[in-house]
Design a protein around this motif. Structure first.
Motif, PDB file in Angstrom:
ATOM      1  N   ARG A 122       0.865  -1.193   0.000  1.00  0.00           N
ATOM      2  CA  ARG A 122       0.000   0.000   0.000  1.00  0.00           C
ATOM      3  C   ARG A 122       0.902   1.244   0.000  1.00  0.00           C
ATOM      4  NH1 ARG A 122      -5.054  -1.299   2.832  1.00  0.00           N
ATOM      5  NH2 ARG A 122      -5.536   0.930   2.808  1.00  0.00           N
ATOM      6  N   ALA A 123       0.392   2.319  -0.495  1.00  0.00           N
ATOM      7  CA  ALA A 123       1.188   3.552  -0.561  1.00  0.00           C
ATOM      8  C   ALA A 123       1.127   4.282   0.784  1.00  0.00           C
ATOM      9  CB  ALA A 123       0.640   4.453  -1.650  1.00  0.00           C
ATOM     10  N   ALA A 125       1.081   7.250   1.386  1.00  0.00           N
ATOM     11  CA  ALA A 125       0.196   8.422   1.297  1.00  0.00           C
ATOM     12  C   ALA A 125      -1.233   8.113   1.739  1.00  0.00           C
ATOM     13  CB  ALA A 125       0.197   8.951  -0.135  1.00  0.00           C
ATOM     14  N   GLU A 126      -1.587   6.810   1.715  1.00  0.00           N
ATOM     15  CA  GLU A 126      -2.941   6.420   2.117  1.00  0.00           C
ATOM     16  C   GLU A 126      -3.151   6.566   3.631  1.00  0.00           C
ATOM     17  OE1 GLU A 126      -4.373   2.608   0.593  1.00  0.00           O
ATOM     18  OE2 GLU A 126      -2.735   2.683  -0.873  1.00  0.00           O
ATOM     19  N   PHE A 127      -2.067   6.756   4.368  1.00  0.00           N
ATOM     20  CA  PHE A 127      -2.173   6.811   5.838  1.00  0.00           C
ATOM     21  C   PHE A 127      -1.635   8.165   6.331  1.00  0.00           C
ATOM     22  CE2 PHE A 127      -1.699   2.479   4.413  1.00  0.00           C
ATOM     23  CZ  PHE A 127      -2.762   1.846   5.029  1.00  0.00           C
ATOM     24  N   ASP A 152      -0.358  -4.870   2.809  1.00  0.00           N
ATOM     25  CA  ASP A 152      -1.813  -4.893   2.973  1.00  0.00           C
ATOM     26  C   ASP A 152      -2.191  -6.165   3.735  1.00  0.00           C
ATOM     27  OD1 ASP A 152      -4.413  -4.173   2.794  1.00  0.00           O
ATOM     28  OD2 ASP A 152      -4.688  -4.844   0.727  1.00  0.00           O
ATOM     29  N   SER A 172      -1.028  -2.644   7.175  1.00  0.00           N
ATOM     30  CA  SER A 172      -2.146  -1.695   7.147  1.00  0.00           C
ATOM     31  C   SER A 172      -3.031  -1.902   8.385  1.00  0.00           C
ATOM     32  CB  SER A 172      -2.963  -1.875   5.874  1.00  0.00           C
ATOM     33  OG  SER A 172      -3.373  -3.215   5.761  1.00  0.00           O
ATOM     34  N   ASN A 176      -4.138   1.089  10.911  1.00  0.00           N
ATOM     35  CA  ASN A 176      -5.543   1.395  11.163  1.00  0.00           C
ATOM     36  C   ASN A 176      -5.896   1.374  12.647  1.00  0.00           C
ATOM     37  OD1 ASN A 176      -6.164   1.751   8.472  1.00  0.00           O
ATOM     38  ND2 ASN A 176      -6.560  -0.439   8.145  1.00  0.00           N
TER      39      ASN A 176
END
Lengths: 324, 186
Positions: A122-123, A125-127, A152, A172, A176
Motif C-alpha cells: 500500500r502507498a 500516502a494512504e495513511f 496490505d 495496514s 488502522n
C-alpha cells in the motif's frame, strides 16, 4: 561420540545459563543491553568450550579424566537404568523431541514465509498519520530516515527488513489501529532495531541457533535473548520519544489484533501448540508493558560491566572444564 | 573510606564465588545420584567388546604382544578399562580349549602409582627376583591365590606405561610374551 558431544553441549548450556542468570540477579544487571550480552555469553560458551577443550586437551573426556578430575561425569547418568530405560535412551528422546521442535518452531515458519505469496503493498500516502509520525520521528532522530514499506494485511505487525534495502515494514492493520503517538513509538522502536543493525546480526544469531538446534536449554536462552533485545529497543524508543505510555498502548493494540485473528480460526482451538504459543506471547507482551510502566530501580555500575563480563566468561569456562 | 568502585568489585567477586561454588556443589551432588540410585553399577571400570572399542574411547593405542602361544585364545575375553589415574587397561585371555582364564595383561596409561582392581588376590609370594627384559629389568614373582593356584607375575615399565603380566604359563613363555610387546617408546 556424537551422543557424548550432544550431552556435553546441553550440560554446558545448562551450567552457563544457570551461572549467567544467577549473576544477573546478584550483580543487579538491569539494563537490557547488558543482560543481552550476558545471555549471548551463555549461548556462545557451550559451542566454543566443548570443541576447544577437546582440541586443547586430548585427555578431556577420557575415562581417567572422568574418574579423576571431572566434577560431573555425564556418562554416569547415561549408564543409569531406571524402569528399564537407560539415560542414553532418555537423552536420545530429548534430542529427537528438541530437533522436531526446532523444525516446527523455527524452520517451518521460515520456509512458509519464503514460499508464501507476498502481500500486496500500500502507498504511505494512504495513511495520513504516518506522514505526521515520520515528521515527528525526524525531529527527534535527525539524520534517520529509513524507507517505510506498508503491506496490505489485517494482522497488526511491524518489523525490520534487512539486506541492501533496509526498511521498516508496517501492516495496514497496524496503521488502522494505532494513533500518531503510538505510531511514533513503534517507529522509534523499529528504528532502534535498524540502528543496532539487528537485521544484519540476525543471520549470525540464526547460525548460532542452528548450532543449538537440538539443545532445549539453548532454545530457552534464545527466547530470553530475543525478549531482552525487544526490551532494549523499547528503552531506546522511550529514550527518544519520552513516552512509555504510547509504546505500551501500541503493544496492547498489536497483541489484541493478533489474538482476535487467532480466535476466529478453528485451528486456534484445535491446536494446543498454538494456544500455548498465544499464552506465551501474551506473557511476553504483558511483561514488556509492565516493564514500561514501572519505575526503574538503579542497576549496577556500567563502568564495571566489561570487567565483570570477562570474569564471568573466564570463571564459567574454568568450571565447564570440569563438566564432562 | 573505601571507594564505591572497590566495594562494588568486592561484592562482585563474592557473588561470582558464591555462584560458582553453588553450581560446583550442585554438580557434585548430581554426580553422586546415579551411584546412590544404582550402587550395583560400578563406575570404577568399564568393559568393552573389543580392543578397538576401548582404544576409541581412550583415544590411545593399547599395546598388545606380537607373540602369543597357540594355546591362548585371541581376541581377549575381557577388555576392561579401570577408570583410575592413570587409567589401567586389563586384557583377560583364555586358554584353549578349556576356556579358563590363563593370562591377564594390565597396562597403565601413565606412570603414576596404580592399584588395579581386576587382579587375582595373592595369599602368599613364593619367589621374587629380577630378570632381564629386552634392554631393561623386570620383576618376576611367583604367587599363590586363595585356591592354591600358582600365578607368575611379571612387572616392568616403559617410558610412558607400566605393565603387569599375570599368567599360568612358564616363566620363559611370559618373558617371551612381554618381550614382544609393541609400543612407541619401546
Amino acid at each position: 561420540m556424537i551422543l557424548d558431544l550432544y550431552v556435553q553441549m546441553v550440560l554446558h548450556s545448562a551450567v552457563s545459563a544457570l551461572g549467567v542468570e544467577a549473576l544477573l540477579v546478584l550483580w543487579s544487571v538491569r539494563e537490557p543491553a547488558q543482560r543481552w550480552r550476558y545471555r549471548l555469553l551463555a549461548l556462545l560458551l557451550p559451542v566454543l568450550t566443548v570443541p576447544a577443550f577437546r582440541l586443547l586437551d586430548p585427555s578431556w573426556g577420557s575415562p581417567a579424566f572422568r574418574a579423576g578430575e571431572a566434577l560431573f561425569d555425564s556418562r554416569r547418568w547415561l549408564e543409569l537404568r531406571v524402569g528399564g530405560v537407560t539415560g542414553r535412551v532418555a537423552v536420545m528422546a530429548v534430542f529427537a523431541t528438541s530437533t522436531l521442535g526446532f523444525f516446527l518452531q523455527e524452520v517451518r515458519p521460515l520456509i512458509r514465509e519464503l514460499w508464501q505469496e507476498k502481500s500486496p503493498r500500500r502507498a504511505p500516502a494512504e495513511f495520513p498519520d504516518l506522514a505526521s509520525a515520520l515528521a515527528s520521528w525526524r525531529n527527534i532522530s535527525p539524520g534517520e530516515s529509513p524507507a517505510i514499506e506498508i503491506i496490505d494485511a489485517e494482522e497488526p505487525m511491524s518489523k525490520c527488513k534487512g539486506g541492501k534495502h533496509a526498511a521498516v515494514v508496517l501492516s495496514s492493520g497496524l496503521l488502522n489501529r494505532v494513533d500518531k503517538k503510538e505510531l511514533l513509538s513503534i517507529l522509534a522502536h523499529e528504528g532502534a532495531h535498524l540502528r543496532k543493525r539487528d537485521h544484519q546480526y540476525g543471520w549470525a544469531l540464526l547460525f548460532l541457533r542452528i548450532l543449538h538446534a537440538a539443545n532445549p536449554i539453548g532454545l530457552l536462552v534464545f527466547r530470553k535473548l530475543g525478549e531482552e533485545n525487544e526490551n532494549w529497543c523499547d528503552d531506546l524508543s522511550v529514550a527518544a520519544t519520552g513516552d512509555p505510555l504510547s509504546l505500551a498502548s501500541a503493544l496492547v493494540h498489536v497483541y489484541r489484533g493478533t489474538l482476535t485473528n487467532d480466535q476466529h480460526s478453528l485451528e486456534w482451538y484445535r491446536s494446543g501448540g498454538r494456544a500455548l504459543g498465544a499464552r506465551a506471547r501474551e506473557a511476553v507482551i504483558v511483561a514488556r508493558i509492565e516493564r514500561l510502566m514501572k519505575p526503574r530501580p538503579a542497576g549496577s555500575s556500567r563502568q564495571l560491566e566489561p570487567w565483570r563480563m570477562g570474569v564471568a566468561g573466564v570463571s564459567l569456562t574454568t568450571l565447564l572444564f570440569r563438566v564432562v | 573510606m573505601v571507594p564505591a568502585v572497590v566495594r562494588e568489585v568486592g561484592r562482585s567477586v563474592v557473588a561470582i564465588a558464591a555462584v560458582l561454588g553453588g553450581i560446583a556443589v550442585l554438580l557434585s551432588g548430581l554426580n553422586r545420584v546415579p551411584v546412590v540410585l544404582q550402587p550395583e553399577v560400578s563406575h570404577r571400570f568399564k568393559d568393552f567388546s573389543g580392543v578397538r572399542e576401548a582404544e576409541r574411547e581412550l583415544k590411545t593405542k593399547i599395546w598388545i604382544p606380537a607373540y602369543f602361544p597357540d594355546y591362548l585364545s585371541w581376541p581377549p575375553a575381557l577388555v576392561r578399562v579401570e577408570k583410575g589415574e592413570p587409567p589401567v587397561v586389563v586384557l583377560g585371555i583364555l586358554r584353549n580349549p578349556q576356556h579358563d582364564l590363563s593370562l591377564l595383561l594390565l597396562q597403565s596409561l601413565g606412570k603414576g602409582d596404580w592399584q588395579a582392581l581386576s587382579v587375582p588376590a595373592v595369599t602368599s609370594v613364593v619367589e621374587t627376583r629380577q630378570v632381564a627384559l629386552k634392554k631393561s629389568r623386570a620383576i618376576l614373582s611367583r604367587t599363590m591365590d586363595g585356591s592354591g593356584q600358582i600365578w607368575t607375575r611379571l612387572q616392568w615399565e616403559s617410558a610412558s606405561r607400566r605393565f603387569l603380566l599375570i599368567g599360568q604359563s612358564s616363566t620363559e613363555e611370559l618373558l617371551r610374551i612381554a618381550g614382544s610387546m609393541g609400543g612407541a617408546d619401546q
